[in-house]
Write an enzyme that holds these catalytic residues in place. Structure first.
Site, PDB file in Angstrom:
ATOM      1  N   ASN A 131       1.186  -1.281   0.094  1.00 21.14           N
ATOM      2  CA  ASN A 131       0.244  -0.135   0.000  1.00 21.14           C
ATOM      3  C   ASN A 131       0.680   0.982   0.373  1.00 21.14           C
ATOM      4  O   ASN A 131       1.753   2.138   1.247  1.00 21.14           O
ATOM      5  CB  ASN A 131      -0.956  -0.063   1.094  1.00 21.14           C
ATOM      6  CG  ASN A 131      -1.657   0.889   1.447  1.00 21.14           C
ATOM      7  OD1 ASN A 131      -1.918   1.579   0.171  1.00 21.14           O
ATOM      8  ND2 ASN A 131      -2.069   1.793   2.176  1.00 21.14           N
ATOM      9  N   TRP A 132       0.681   1.413  -1.376  1.00 20.39           N
ATOM     10  CA  TRP A 132       2.344   3.137  -1.195  1.00 20.39           C
ATOM     11  C   TRP A 132       1.536   4.197  -0.372  1.00 20.39           C
ATOM     12  O   TRP A 132       1.722   5.185  -0.505  1.00 20.39           O
ATOM     13  CB  TRP A 132       2.137   3.788  -3.021  1.00 20.39           C
ATOM     14  CG  TRP A 132       2.825   2.515  -3.228  1.00 20.39           C
ATOM     15  CD1 TRP A 132       3.794   1.017  -2.782  1.00 20.39           C
ATOM     16  CD2 TRP A 132       3.599   2.721  -4.116  1.00 20.39           C
ATOM     17  NE1 TRP A 132       4.688   0.600  -3.575  1.00 20.39           N
ATOM     18  CE2 TRP A 132       4.703   1.142  -4.704  1.00 20.39           C
ATOM     19  CE3 TRP A 132       4.018   3.419  -5.310  1.00 20.39           C
ATOM     20  CZ2 TRP A 132       6.044   1.071  -5.912  1.00 20.39           C
ATOM     21  CZ3 TRP A 132       4.948   2.948  -6.612  1.00 20.39           C
ATOM     22  CH2 TRP A 132       5.293   2.302  -7.095  1.00 20.39           C
ATOM     23  N   LYS A 133      -0.068   3.733  -0.131  1.00 20.71           N
ATOM     24  CA  LYS A 133      -0.611   5.493  -0.242  1.00 20.71           C
ATOM     25  C   LYS A 133      -0.232   6.818  -1.044  1.00 20.71           C
ATOM     26  O   LYS A 133      -0.684   6.479  -1.918  1.00 20.71           O
ATOM     27  CB  LYS A 133      -0.166   5.953   1.656  1.00 20.71           C
ATOM     28  CG  LYS A 133      -0.391   4.306   2.751  1.00 20.71           C
ATOM     29  CD  LYS A 133      -0.057   5.291   4.196  1.00 20.71           C
ATOM     30  CE  LYS A 133      -0.663   3.426   4.920  1.00 20.71           C
ATOM     31  NZ  LYS A 133      -0.560   3.792   6.271  1.00 20.71           N
ATOM     32  N   HIS A 161      -9.324   1.315   4.557  1.00 24.41           N
ATOM     33  CA  HIS A 161      -8.318   1.571   5.359  1.00 24.41           C
ATOM     34  C   HIS A 161      -8.697   2.666   6.595  1.00 24.41           C
ATOM     35  O   HIS A 161      -9.513   3.273   6.456  1.00 24.41           O
ATOM     36  CB  HIS A 161      -7.161   1.842   4.221  1.00 24.41           C
ATOM     37  CG  HIS A 161      -5.710   1.882   4.960  1.00 24.41           C
ATOM     38  ND1 HIS A 161      -5.992   3.594   5.438  1.00 24.41           N
ATOM     39  CD2 HIS A 161      -5.161   1.567   4.874  1.00 24.41           C
ATOM     40  CE1 HIS A 161      -4.344   2.899   5.789  1.00 24.41           C
ATOM     41  NE2 HIS A 161      -4.000   2.134   5.359  1.00 24.41           N
ATOM     42  N   GLU A 194      -7.545   5.100   7.284  1.00 24.34           N
ATOM     43  CA  GLU A 194      -7.034   6.448   6.867  1.00 24.34           C
ATOM     44  C   GLU A 194      -8.676   7.128   5.988  1.00 24.34           C
ATOM     45  O   GLU A 194      -8.781   7.989   6.096  1.00 24.34           O
ATOM     46  CB  GLU A 194      -5.757   6.746   6.188  1.00 24.34           C
ATOM     47  CG  GLU A 194      -4.339   6.574   6.488  1.00 24.34           C
ATOM     48  CD  GLU A 194      -3.357   6.187   6.270  1.00 24.34           C
ATOM     49  OE1 GLU A 194      -3.145   5.847   4.629  1.00 24.34           O
ATOM     50  OE2 GLU A 194      -2.515   5.224   7.679  1.00 24.34           O
ATOM     51  N   GLU A 244      -5.150  -4.697  10.302  1.00 23.13           N
ATOM     52  CA  GLU A 244      -4.961  -3.515  10.237  1.00 23.13           C
ATOM     53  C   GLU A 244      -4.483  -2.166  11.833  1.00 23.13           C
ATOM     54  O   GLU A 244      -6.108  -2.153  12.115  1.00 23.13           O
ATOM     55  CB  GLU A 244      -4.817  -2.900   9.579  1.00 23.13           C
ATOM     56  CG  GLU A 244      -4.234  -3.427   8.482  1.00 23.13           C
ATOM     57  CD  GLU A 244      -3.928  -1.949   7.474  1.00 23.13           C
ATOM     58  OE1 GLU A 244      -2.349  -2.612   7.025  1.00 23.13           O
ATOM     59  OE2 GLU A 244      -3.951  -1.145   6.964  1.00 23.13           O
ATOM     60  N   GLY A 251       1.973   2.487  10.669  1.00 19.25           N
ATOM     61  CA  GLY A 251       3.612   3.559  10.839  1.00 19.25           C
ATOM     62  C   GLY A 251       3.991   4.187  12.134  1.00 19.25           C
ATOM     63  O   GLY A 251       4.536   4.980  11.950  1.00 19.25           O
ATOM     64  N   SER A 267       3.241  -2.094  10.519  1.00 21.90           N
ATOM     65  CA  SER A 267       4.465  -1.811  10.378  1.00 21.90           C
ATOM     66  C   SER A 267       5.148  -3.315  10.221  1.00 21.90           C
ATOM     67  O   SER A 267       5.824  -3.587  11.127  1.00 21.90           O
ATOM     68  CB  SER A 267       4.316  -1.381  11.993  1.00 21.90           C
ATOM     69  OG  SER A 267       4.212  -0.064  12.380  1.00 21.90           O
TER      70      SER A 267
HETATM   71  P1  PGA Z   1       2.390   0.337   7.261  1.00 26.36           P
HETATM   72  O1  PGA Z   1       1.303   0.553   7.292  1.00 26.36           O
HETATM   73  O2  PGA Z   1       3.359  -0.692   7.209  1.00 26.36           O
HETATM   74  O3  PGA Z   1       3.603   1.630   6.971  1.00 26.36           O
HETATM   75  O4  PGA Z   1       2.591   0.417   8.897  1.00 26.36           O
HETATM   76  C1  PGA Z   1      -0.291  -0.258   6.911  1.00 26.36           C
HETATM   77  C2  PGA Z   1      -1.113   0.636   6.299  1.00 26.36           C
HETATM   78  O5  PGA Z   1      -1.610   1.563   6.825  1.00 26.36           O
HETATM   79  O6  PGA Z   1      -1.843  -0.564   5.296  1.00 26.36           O
END
Ligand code: PGA
Length: 224
Positions: free
Chosen positions: A7-9, A86, A88, A150, A156, A188
């Site tokens: 997931n590159w966001k 997600h 976010e 998640e 993060g 993470s």
């Molecule tokens: P992260 O993000 O691996 O940077 O913790 C995972 C995600 O948000 O899908």
């Protein structure tokens, strides 16, 4: 085959995709690899040997929905998977379980494999949050729905649950889904913890954020 989803966001650019595709194409991964870049970059993946996914989709095929992308179009431009709900998107864009369900149903209709993200903000009370988020999805599409657990406190932050904690949560999710859906872990994940998490009980794959933007590290994650 276990899955590793990147997931590159809202990261990456044309230059980076070209380097990424060149390097990752050299890796003979034993896993199903899916990369979800910002959708504007998807055309640059035309020579990519693995799968592409989107980070979101809308639930209608077409129409007056300014700024949205239809699942049918995502399929046409080469996506096989779509991330939905997600954390976010839930927190910044206020996506509700009802909305995510509509998107999940549309994704299935247009032959995209949905990966629905769930997970609690605070460790306490995870059972209630996770069962609440799953409630609408316990239907006849479960075999076609992939869930990514998640924990928001892990995204993060560099902090992950222990393998024992992951196994407890995954046993719980499996008890709700009757083991019908594939379950991924995200939060993470890095080159040092990926294999251990991937080998945990009931874990069918990983969702990788930050570490998927470091080509060397992602290469280590997807290698055997
Ligand atoms: P992260 O993000 O691996 O940077 O913790 C995972 C995600 O948000 O899908």
């Amino acid at each position: 085959m276990k899955m590793i989803v990147a997931n590159w966001k809202m990261n990456g650019n044309f230059n980076f995709v070209n380097k990424f595709v060149k390097e990752i194409n050299k890796v003979n991964s034993p896993y199903e690899i899916i990369v979800c870049p910002p959708i504007a970059l998807i055309g640059e993946f035309k020579d990519f040997r693995y799968h592409r996914g989107s980070q979101n989709c809308f639930y209608e095929e077409k129409g007056a929905f300014t700024g949205e992308t239809s699942p049918q179009l995502l399929k046409e431009i080469g996506c096989d998977y779509v991330l939905l709900g997600h954390s976010e998107r839930r927190s910044i864009f206020h996506e509700s379980d009802d909305l995510i369900l509509k998107k999940r149903n549309a994704a299935i209709k247009f032959n995209l494999k949905p990966i629905v993200c769930i997970g609690e903000k605070n460790k306490d009370g995870w059972r209630e949050i996770v069962s609440d988020q799953l409630r609408l999805f316990l239907d006849n599409h479960m075999e076609n729905t992939i869930f990514a657990y998640e924990p928001v406190w892990s995204i993060g932050t560099g902090v992950t649950p222990t393998v024992e904690e992951i196994e407890i949560v995954f046993d719980f999710i499996n008890s709700l889904t009757n083991g019908k859906s594939l379950l991924l872990y995200g939060g993470s994940v890095n080159a040092n913890n990926a294999k251990q998490i991937l080998n945990s009980r009931n874990v069918s794959g990983l969702l990788v954020g930050g570490a998927s933007l470091k080509i060397d590290e992602f290469t280590r994650i997807i290698q055997d």
